[in-house]
Scaffold this active site. Structure first.
Site, PDB file in Angstrom:
ATOM      1  N   LYS A 116      42.341  48.215  47.700  1.00 12.34           N
ATOM      2  CA  LYS A 116      43.418  49.087  47.226  1.00 12.34           C
ATOM      3  C   LYS A 116      44.815  48.502  47.498  1.00 12.34           C
ATOM      4  O   LYS A 116      45.729  48.718  46.707  1.00 12.34           O
ATOM      5  CB  LYS A 116      43.301  50.465  47.877  1.00 12.34           C
ATOM      6  CG  LYS A 116      42.109  51.280  47.378  1.00 12.34           C
ATOM      7  CD  LYS A 116      42.196  52.709  47.884  1.00 12.34           C
ATOM      8  CE  LYS A 116      40.883  53.441  47.843  1.00 12.34           C
ATOM      9  NZ  LYS A 116      40.327  53.726  46.553  1.00 12.34           N
ATOM     10  N   GLU A 200      49.956  56.319  52.550  1.00 10.12           N
ATOM     11  CA  GLU A 200      50.569  56.706  51.291  1.00 10.12           C
ATOM     12  C   GLU A 200      51.198  58.075  51.414  1.00 10.12           C
ATOM     13  O   GLU A 200      50.697  58.927  52.145  1.00 10.12           O
ATOM     14  CB  GLU A 200      49.452  56.843  50.252  1.00 10.12           C
ATOM     15  CG  GLU A 200      49.593  55.962  49.066  1.00 10.12           C
ATOM     16  CD  GLU A 200      48.337  56.025  48.211  1.00 10.12           C
ATOM     17  OE1 GLU A 200      47.842  54.947  47.887  1.00 10.12           O
ATOM     18  OE2 GLU A 200      47.867  57.132  47.878  1.00 10.12           O
ATOM     19  N   HIS A 234      37.361  64.958  47.539  1.00 11.33           N
ATOM     20  CA  HIS A 234      37.758  63.771  46.773  1.00 11.33           C
ATOM     21  C   HIS A 234      36.673  63.249  45.848  1.00 11.33           C
ATOM     22  O   HIS A 234      36.698  62.101  45.434  1.00 11.33           O
ATOM     23  CB  HIS A 234      38.241  62.645  47.700  1.00 11.33           C
ATOM     24  CG  HIS A 234      39.284  63.084  48.670  1.00 11.33           C
ATOM     25  ND1 HIS A 234      40.516  63.554  48.277  1.00 11.33           N
ATOM     26  CD2 HIS A 234      39.269  63.168  50.021  1.00 11.33           C
ATOM     27  CE1 HIS A 234      41.213  63.906  49.335  1.00 11.33           C
ATOM     28  NE2 HIS A 234      40.485  63.693  50.413  1.00 11.33           N
ATOM     29  N   ARG A 296      34.483  49.203  35.904  1.00  6.69           N
ATOM     30  CA  ARG A 296      33.118  49.483  35.471  1.00  6.69           C
ATOM     31  C   ARG A 296      33.127  50.688  34.542  1.00  6.69           C
ATOM     32  O   ARG A 296      34.173  51.265  34.290  1.00  6.69           O
ATOM     33  CB  ARG A 296      32.259  49.818  36.687  1.00  6.69           C
ATOM     34  CG  ARG A 296      32.888  50.976  37.465  1.00  6.69           C
ATOM     35  CD  ARG A 296      32.005  51.524  38.538  1.00  6.69           C
ATOM     36  NE  ARG A 296      32.745  52.305  39.500  1.00  6.69           N
ATOM     37  CZ  ARG A 296      33.039  53.585  39.386  1.00  6.69           C
ATOM     38  NH1 ARG A 296      32.657  54.249  38.320  1.00  6.69           N
ATOM     39  NH2 ARG A 296      33.713  54.219  40.322  1.00  6.69           N
TER      40      ARG A 296
HETATM   41  P1  ADP Z   1      33.564  57.960  39.643  1.00  4.89           P
HETATM   42  O1  ADP Z   1      34.974  58.242  39.308  1.00  4.89           O
HETATM   43  O2  ADP Z   1      32.929  57.175  38.530  1.00  4.89           O
HETATM   44  O3  ADP Z   1      32.791  59.119  40.088  1.00  4.89           O
HETATM   45  P2  ADP Z   1      33.301  56.928  42.411  1.00  4.89           P
HETATM   46  O4  ADP Z   1      33.983  55.731  42.985  1.00  4.89           O
HETATM   47  O5  ADP Z   1      33.506  58.228  43.069  1.00  4.89           O
HETATM   48  O6  ADP Z   1      33.698  56.949  40.856  1.00  4.89           O
HETATM   49  O7  ADP Z   1      31.739  56.638  42.457  1.00  4.89           O
HETATM   50  C1  ADP Z   1      31.071  56.201  41.390  1.00  4.89           C
HETATM   51  C2  ADP Z   1      29.792  56.914  41.262  1.00  4.89           C
HETATM   52  O8  ADP Z   1      28.780  55.981  41.502  1.00  4.89           O
HETATM   53  C3  ADP Z   1      29.536  58.058  42.210  1.00  4.89           C
HETATM   54  O9  ADP Z   1      29.915  59.291  41.695  1.00  4.89           O
HETATM   55  C4  ADP Z   1      28.061  58.026  42.379  1.00  4.89           C
HETATM   56  O10 ADP Z   1      27.442  58.968  41.515  1.00  4.89           O
HETATM   57  C5  ADP Z   1      27.685  56.642  41.966  1.00  4.89           C
HETATM   58  N1  ADP Z   1      27.214  55.871  43.070  1.00  4.89           N
HETATM   59  C6  ADP Z   1      27.964  55.236  43.968  1.00  4.89           C
HETATM   60  N2  ADP Z   1      27.190  54.603  44.837  1.00  4.89           N
HETATM   61  C7  ADP Z   1      25.914  54.868  44.468  1.00  4.89           C
HETATM   62  C8  ADP Z   1      24.650  54.522  44.986  1.00  4.89           C
HETATM   63  N3  ADP Z   1      24.522  53.771  46.059  1.00  4.89           N
HETATM   64  N4  ADP Z   1      23.573  54.998  44.370  1.00  4.89           N
HETATM   65  C9  ADP Z   1      23.682  55.740  43.257  1.00  4.89           C
HETATM   66  N5  ADP Z   1      24.834  56.093  42.735  1.00  4.89           N
HETATM   67  C10 ADP Z   1      25.941  55.672  43.330  1.00  4.89           C
HETATM   68  P1  ADP Z   2      38.404  56.535  45.941  1.00  9.66           P
HETATM   69  O1  ADP Z   2      38.374  55.067  45.843  1.00  9.66           O
HETATM   70  O2  ADP Z   2      37.698  57.036  47.130  1.00  9.66           O
HETATM   71  O3  ADP Z   2      38.010  57.163  44.632  1.00  9.66           O
HETATM   72  P2  ADP Z   2      41.167  57.203  45.307  1.00  9.66           P
HETATM   73  O4  ADP Z   2      42.320  56.405  45.790  1.00  9.66           O
HETATM   74  O5  ADP Z   2      40.770  57.022  43.887  1.00  9.66           O
HETATM   75  O6  ADP Z   2      39.926  56.911  46.240  1.00  9.66           O
HETATM   76  O7  ADP Z   2      41.452  58.744  45.600  1.00  9.66           O
HETATM   77  C1  ADP Z   2      40.469  59.740  45.455  1.00  9.66           C
HETATM   78  C2  ADP Z   2      41.097  61.119  45.310  1.00  9.66           C
HETATM   79  O8  ADP Z   2      41.953  61.433  46.417  1.00  9.66           O
HETATM   80  C3  ADP Z   2      41.982  61.286  44.108  1.00  9.66           C
HETATM   81  O9  ADP Z   2      41.261  61.587  42.950  1.00  9.66           O
HETATM   82  C4  ADP Z   2      42.896  62.404  44.535  1.00  9.66           C
HETATM   83  O10 ADP Z   2      42.254  63.645  44.421  1.00  9.66           O
HETATM   84  C5  ADP Z   2      43.102  62.153  46.006  1.00  9.66           C
HETATM   85  N1  ADP Z   2      44.329  61.361  46.275  1.00  9.66           N
HETATM   86  C6  ADP Z   2      44.385  60.023  46.335  1.00  9.66           C
HETATM   87  N2  ADP Z   2      45.641  59.600  46.612  1.00  9.66           N
HETATM   88  C7  ADP Z   2      46.395  60.705  46.738  1.00  9.66           C
HETATM   89  C8  ADP Z   2      47.787  60.949  47.049  1.00  9.66           C
HETATM   90  N3  ADP Z   2      48.624  59.969  47.311  1.00  9.66           N
HETATM   91  N4  ADP Z   2      48.212  62.222  47.109  1.00  9.66           N
HETATM   92  C9  ADP Z   2      47.354  63.250  46.880  1.00  9.66           C
HETATM   93  N5  ADP Z   2      46.063  63.093  46.615  1.00  9.66           N
HETATM   94  C10 ADP Z   2      45.565  61.838  46.532  1.00  9.66           C
END
Ligand code: ADP
Ligand code: ADP
Ligand code: MG
Length: 641
Positions: A116, A200, A234, A296
């Site tokens: 990140k 942040e 989240h 992806r």
């Molecule tokens: P998204 O915005 O696509 O939900 P995330 O970073 O939250 O992105 O995670 C991607 C998705 O990948 C998750 O919601 C989960 O369903 C899936 N995922 C992540 N790791 C695994 C795993 N080890 N096995 C199966 N599914 C996974």
């Molecule tokens: P991850 O890789 O775990 O998906 P993200 O950086 O995409 O992490 O953040 C996941 C979630 O956390 C976001 O969808 C949002 O709901 C919350 N979030 C992230 N950054 C902030 C921020 N600066 N302020 C408020 N909420 C945040």
């Protein structure tokens, strides 16, 4: 060019990819863990190979074994889906080095976006606004605390290697900073083997809006935005497309920033640029910031497909084969509105802990898109992500898409594992959701209302009673000579209902409870009450489920059953969920204090710490690391201090 693809994933996404591959004439190879031998994705592919490994999860992460199978079967390409190896740059590189096509971007793009802090640096250099914060190398407590103070509370601590909301902590004031920093670091170390964090500014009234992009290595185009603000811890729960309240100006600014992000790193294939938006005062062009890029296919990609009519997986194959994209930016338009609801195997009434079990009854709605990897009879095991299905609705505008979703959720029937179906159904009726006032805190703020027992209508009770007395409503054993009368007790939530049924006539039934009597009439093949049909209900052994917008569970009390002796004391240390013992913190004979950690359980990517209910001596721990336990299993014997 390739004519066979190996799908290095499982569940709904492996099925989704296999379907498009088939449609465009590619042959498919599935890989699977031993516990998935009977699963849907295995049966959908032309060939399937088991991957032996020490744990089921590891099988889908076995880079070399997967590449070997691809070579052995002459698959020219590997599609990683999402999760697992999809954002692993080392794997992408190995696939390419093996002379195979990785269906995704170049490994270098994955590497940049995987951290990140590095991603934010690259993006702000490209002129994209990022959230004010500290992304530096100095990771000492003092430096981080100083930076947090100068950013101004509330702040968010994030693991630089983070994903899935892990290693992230909201800090509201300086007093809590060090404690939360240390827990974020521990979680990040455990999940990603990297404890570096960034700080942040926490955006208030945050909305999560992301843009789907597609690149060919040089230029990129966008496929509009998705709003994923409805989250829990989240993690996305309900997504929609387009974002409510989106203005033409804001969309233009966000999509331009997303395309710039993709082009800056020479992006190839499907990707998503996530932004955090300050929604406190409507959507404003200067109030969105780059959050991260997922290199992806996203879980929620179907809603983009619904409004654009484009098959994103087919486009991924096109790009991977070096073909030009089928459409130019000016040819892409959107029609109507779409929602996706994620059904998870989890128990909203028990801290959302994942649930496992056998799917004994399954019914999906017919008039909407359903992406799923499960079938009736499948076992939902504790080894993988708990997502069971995605219900995807479409409508000419937002309110019709939402009411289509509501109807579809009402028609969805899943019996055998606990799910968040009621929560999803209730969400479609929440007044803020209906008005498009979505923000990331909405679910948490309304959690009690969303997860509470839906009010149990008389109709639901009548339907439950009917399915008990006559599993097939039209087959009562009516007799002119014997007056039929039955009694039962049904438990629902914490209520007991005593019900009496009598049948005065072949087409009439009277059901009485709580001092009231209800007369039902049988005509046109169903029973109705005051002219209205009853909700659908079904009996499974001693349980009855009424499907009435969410599922209502009734338990039948068997009049002959001797009440079971409770096996354990309430203060026993029981497993709260099925899972694997991943750590044991104490030894036999140890004294522990109330609240102290005893052991950790792991299931479906979630870790749960079992803590001491009281000060006590642990006589014996009944399991070892690696053992699997069922929910309710006695984990330790202990004696009071
Ligand atoms: P998204 O915005 O696509 O939900 P995330 O970073 O939250 O992105 O995670 C991607 C998705 O990948 C998750 O919601 C989960 O369903 C899936 N995922 C992540 N790791 C695994 C795993 N080890 N096995 C199966 N599914 C996974
Ligand atoms: P991850 O890789 O775990 O998906 P993200 O950086 O995409 O992490 O953040 C996941 C979630 O956390 C976001 O969808 C949002 O709901 C919350 N979030 C992230 N950054 C902030 C921020 N600066 N302020 C408020 N909420 C945040
Ligand atoms: Mg994210």
């Amino acid at each position: 060019m390739f004519n066979k693809v190996l799908i290095a994933n499982r569940g709904e996404i492996a099925c989704r990819i296999a379907e498009t591959a088939k449609k465009i004439g590619l042959r498919t190879v599935a890989v699977f863990s031993e516990v998935d031998t009977e699963s849907k994705h295995v049966s959908l592919c032309d060939e399937a190979f088991v991957i032996e490994s020490s744990t089921p999860l590891e099988s889908y992460l076995s880079q070399d074994k997967i590449i070997d199978i691809a070579k052995k079967t002459n698959a020219g390409a590997i599609h990683p889906g999402y999760g697992f190896l999809s954002e692993n740059s080392e794997f992408a590189q190995k696939v390419e080095e093996a002379g195979l096509v990785f269906i995704g971007p170049d490994f270098k793009a994955i590497e940049i976006m995987g951290q990140k802090d590095a991603a934010k640096k690259a993006m702000s250099q490209a002129g994209i606004s990022t959230i004010p914060g500290y992304h530096g190398d100095n990771q000492t407590d003092n430096k981080l605390m100083e930076e947090a103070a100068s950013i101004g509370y509330p702040v968010l601590i994030k693991a630089v290697a983070g994903g899935g909301g892990k290693g992230m902590r909201l800090v509201k004031n300086q007093r809590d900073f060090l404690t939360l920093l240390s827990s974020a670091r521990t979680e990040a170390e455990k999940a990603f083997g990297n404890n570096r964090v960034l700080i942040e500014k926490y955006i208030s009234s945050p909305r999560h809006i992301e843009v789907q992009i597609f690149g060919d290595g040089q230029s990129a185009i966008h496929l509009f935005e998705r709003d994923c603000s409805l989250q829990r811890r989240h993690q996305k729960v309900l997504e929609e497309c387009p974002a409510p309240g989106m203005t033409a100006k804001m969309r233009k600014a966000m999509c331009r920033a997303a395309v710039t992000a993709a082009e800056t790193i020479g992006y190839k294939g499907a990707g998503t640029v996530e932004f955090i938006v300050d929604g406190s005062d409507g959507l404003k062009e200067d109030r969105f910031w780059f959050m991260e890029m997922n290199t992806r296919l996203q879980v929620e990609h179907p809603i983009t497909e619904e409004i654009t009519g484009i098959d994103l997986v087919a486009w991924q194959f096109d790009v991977a084969m070096g073909r030009p994209l089928e459409k130019k930016q000016k040819d892409i338009s959107m029609q109507g509105h779409s929602f996706e609801a994620r059904i998870y195997a989890e128990d909203p009434n028990n801290q959302f802990l994942p649930d496992t079990g056998k799917i004994i009854h399954l019914n999906f709605p017919l008039n909407v898109r359903v992406d799923t990897g499960i079938r009736t009879g499948d076992i939902v095991s504790p080894f993988f992500d708990p997502m069971l299905a995605k219900i995807v609705s479409h409508g000419k505008d937002r309110s019709s898409a939402l009411s289509n979703l509501k109807k579809a959720l009402k028609e969805t029937e899943i019996v055998g594992v606990k799910t968040n179906l009621n929560l999803l159904y209730n969400l479609t009726q929440n007044s803020d959701v209906k008005m498009g006032m979505v923000q990331t805190g909405l679910i948490e703020e309304n959690i009690e209302k969303l997860t509470g027992q839906n009010s149990i209508s008389n109709k639901a009770i009548i339907a439950a009673a009917l399915s008990y007395f006559a599993p097939r409503a039209d087959h009562f054993s009516y007799s002119h000579w014997i007056k039929i009368s039955h009694k039962i007790k049904l438990f629902v939530g914490d209520k007991i209902i005593e019900i009496e049924l009598s049948q005065p006539d072949v087409n009439k039934v009277q059901i009485s409870f709580d001092g009231e009597a209800f007369n039902l009439v049988f005509s046109k093949n169903h029973w109705s009450f005051e002219g209205n049909p009853l909700p659908k209900s079904k009996k499974f052994d001693d349980e009855i489920i009424v499907f009435n917008g969410g599922q209502i569970l009734f338990k039948v009390q068997n009049p002959y059953e001797v009440p079971k002796e409770t096996k354990f004391e309430t203060s026993d240390i029981l497993s709260p969920m099925p899972g694997m013992v991943s750590k044991i913190y104490i030894g036999n004979g140890c004294k522990v204090l109330k609240g102290q950690r005893i052991l950790s359980l792991e299931a479906m990517k979630m870790e749960y710490e079992v803590i001491a209910p009281n000060d006590c001596y642990i006589k014996t721990v009944n399991f070892e690391v690696g053992d699997f336990v069922q929910s309710g299993t006695k984990l330790c014997d202990f004696s009071e201090v």
